[in-house]
Design an enzyme around this catalytic site. Structure first.
Site, PDB file in Angstrom:
ATOM      1  N   ARG A  89      36.765  -7.584  29.303  1.00 48.25           N
ATOM      2  CA  ARG A  89      37.580  -6.494  28.425  1.00 48.25           C
ATOM      3  C   ARG A  89      38.350  -7.335  27.365  1.00 48.25           C
ATOM      4  NH1 ARG A  89      38.448  -5.089  33.790  1.00 48.25           N
ATOM      5  NH2 ARG A  89      37.869  -2.690  34.507  1.00 48.25           N
ATOM      6  N   LYS A 129      43.614  -5.322  33.995  1.00 42.89           N
ATOM      7  CA  LYS A 129      43.685  -3.984  34.380  1.00 42.89           C
ATOM      8  C   LYS A 129      43.827  -3.653  35.735  1.00 42.89           C
ATOM      9  CE  LYS A 129      41.225   0.455  34.173  1.00 42.89           C
ATOM     10  NZ  LYS A 129      40.125   1.101  33.330  1.00 42.89           N
ATOM     11  N   HIS A 156      35.655  -2.204  23.109  1.00 43.16           N
ATOM     12  CA  HIS A 156      35.169  -1.671  24.601  1.00 43.16           C
ATOM     13  C   HIS A 156      33.906  -1.390  24.298  1.00 43.16           C
ATOM     14  CE1 HIS A 156      37.036  -1.501  28.465  1.00 43.16           C
ATOM     15  NE2 HIS A 156      36.378  -0.248  28.681  1.00 43.16           N
ATOM     16  N   ARG A 165      31.211  -3.785  25.670  1.00 40.07           N
ATOM     17  CA  ARG A 165      31.282  -3.578  27.130  1.00 40.07           C
ATOM     18  C   ARG A 165      30.262  -2.318  27.637  1.00 40.07           C
ATOM     19  NH1 ARG A 165      34.374  -5.024  31.847  1.00 40.07           N
ATOM     20  NH2 ARG A 165      35.100  -3.143  32.824  1.00 40.07           N
ATOM     21  N   HIS A 172      34.657  -3.578  38.061  1.00 44.39           N
ATOM     22  CA  HIS A 172      35.017  -2.299  38.397  1.00 44.39           C
ATOM     23  C   HIS A 172      35.494  -2.342  40.039  1.00 44.39           C
ATOM     24  CE1 HIS A 172      32.691  -0.211  34.996  1.00 44.39           C
ATOM     25  NE2 HIS A 172      33.853  -0.571  34.738  1.00 44.39           N
ATOM     26  N   TYR A 228      27.782   5.322  33.033  1.00 43.32           N
ATOM     27  CA  TYR A 228      26.963   4.633  31.986  1.00 43.32           C
ATOM     28  C   TYR A 228      25.578   5.395  32.026  1.00 43.32           C
ATOM     29  CZ  TYR A 228      30.655   1.420  31.307  1.00 43.32           C
ATOM     30  OH  TYR A 228      32.085   1.030  31.086  1.00 43.32           O
TER      31      TYR A 228
END
Length: 326
Positions: free
Chosen positions: A168, A193, A267, A270, A293, A302
């Site tokens: 990130r 995050k 982002h 990513r 994640h 995705y």
């Protein structure tokens, strides 16, 4: 900016992020709000993001009175300033305001009526298709970066870290020298995050890009962060700086078209990596581990960004549908 001022009676924070609008009393309230969130076990990223919105809200309220005089009309006035934001952003800001007012009500700072004045913003989770780049365009951008100058060396290393490792943007900005394990050829960061540590292989091209910047591009400074600004004062990038301007600058140099409806922030690089890994058959659990994640459900989104994968889900119209027995 002047038009917004004529409508809202305030210079909105989107134009002046570096200017503090809070009185000492409001700053203390926001600090107490952060402690209140932490006591409820909120994630570090949630505390930071909600506090940012609380600062915006208090700054806006401060131009029209004080928190003690807050009413439904003033809440409506703040909500009106959110016009033009993405639906997801509006939802996030309203959730943060609602949380802040819930805290303020419990502390006896506002009445219950103002909390009821915050409108609901419904959105479908995962409805938005992630923005991705064409792999050829990413190569063009990287090749267009002038690595003979210090800023070019820095920008190349930043974009490569996100493109190749999926970090990130905020984790790249906070990257410190102690996070780099040169003998072990790995990079280990605590994600802003999630608060979880993720360890990734320090790929050869990424490693050489970092070495080139550290040796020949980085200004002399005692900052522990690897990446810093190249104009005085020499300091790390702020958390509010999303590095958008860096990516767009080099995309334009590379003559890569930028669509108006597609988001082109860091982002999105990513997203591009995740989509490519899915198309190559990488297990979704492995991709979730790479991206940091907490749930594979976050990674599954995705699938929608790849036409190649979506075609595999399409039904063949020539195949007869078997009857379903009740």
């Amino acid at each position: 900016m002047l038009d917004d001022f004529s409508v809202h009676g305030a210079v909105l924070r989107r134009y002046s992020r570096t200017v503090s609008k809070l009185s000492a009393g409001d700053a203390d309230v926001v600090a107490r709000f952060q402690q209140w969130l932490q006591a409820r076990g909120c994630a570090v990223s949630t505390v930071r993001a909600y506090a940012t919105v609380a600062v915006e809200f208090c700054g806006f309220i401060g131009t029209r009175g004080a928190l003690a005089s807050l009413d439904g009309m003033l809440v409506d006035a703040f909500v009106a300033t959110l016009a033009g934001y993405q639906a997801k952003t509006v939802e996030h800001k309203l959730c943060a305001v609602r949380s802040f007012l819930r805290f303020a009500q419990g502390a006896g700072l506002v009445g219950s009526a103002v909390l009821e004045a915050v409108p609901a913003a419904k959105s479908v989770k995962g409805a938005r298709v992630p923005s991705v780049w064409d792999p050829g365009d990413v190569r063009k951008i990287l090749e267009a970066i002038d690595r003979d100058n210090p800023c070019g060396k820095r920008d190349y290393a930043i974009i490569l870290l996100i493109t190749r490792l999926g970090l990130r943007g905020i984790d790249v900005k906070r990257l410190e020298f102690k996070d780099l394990d040169w003998p072990g050829n790995s990079i280990s960061v605590v994600q802003a995050k999630t608060g979880r540590r993720v360890t990734l292989p320090l790929l050869k091209d990424v490693g050489w890009a970092l070495i080139a910047y550290i040796r020949s591009g980085r200004p002399i400074t005692d900052c522990p962060q690897v990446f810093v600004r190249h104009t005085a004062p020499i300091v790390p990038f702020s958390d509010q700086d999303h590095l958008y301007q860096i990516l767009i600058k080099h995309a334009r140099v590379a003559h890569v078209p930028l669509g108006e409806k597609q988001r082109h922030g860091m982002h999105s690089l990513r997203h591009t990596l995740a989509t490519r890994l899915l198309e190559e058959g990488t297990p979704i659990e492995a991709i979730a581990e790479i991206l940091g994640h907490q749930s594979v459900a976050s990674t599954g989104v995705y699938l929608k960004s790849s036409l190649k994968l979506l075609t595999q889900c399409a039904l063949d119209p020539d195949v007869p549908v078997r009857a379903v027995t009740p």
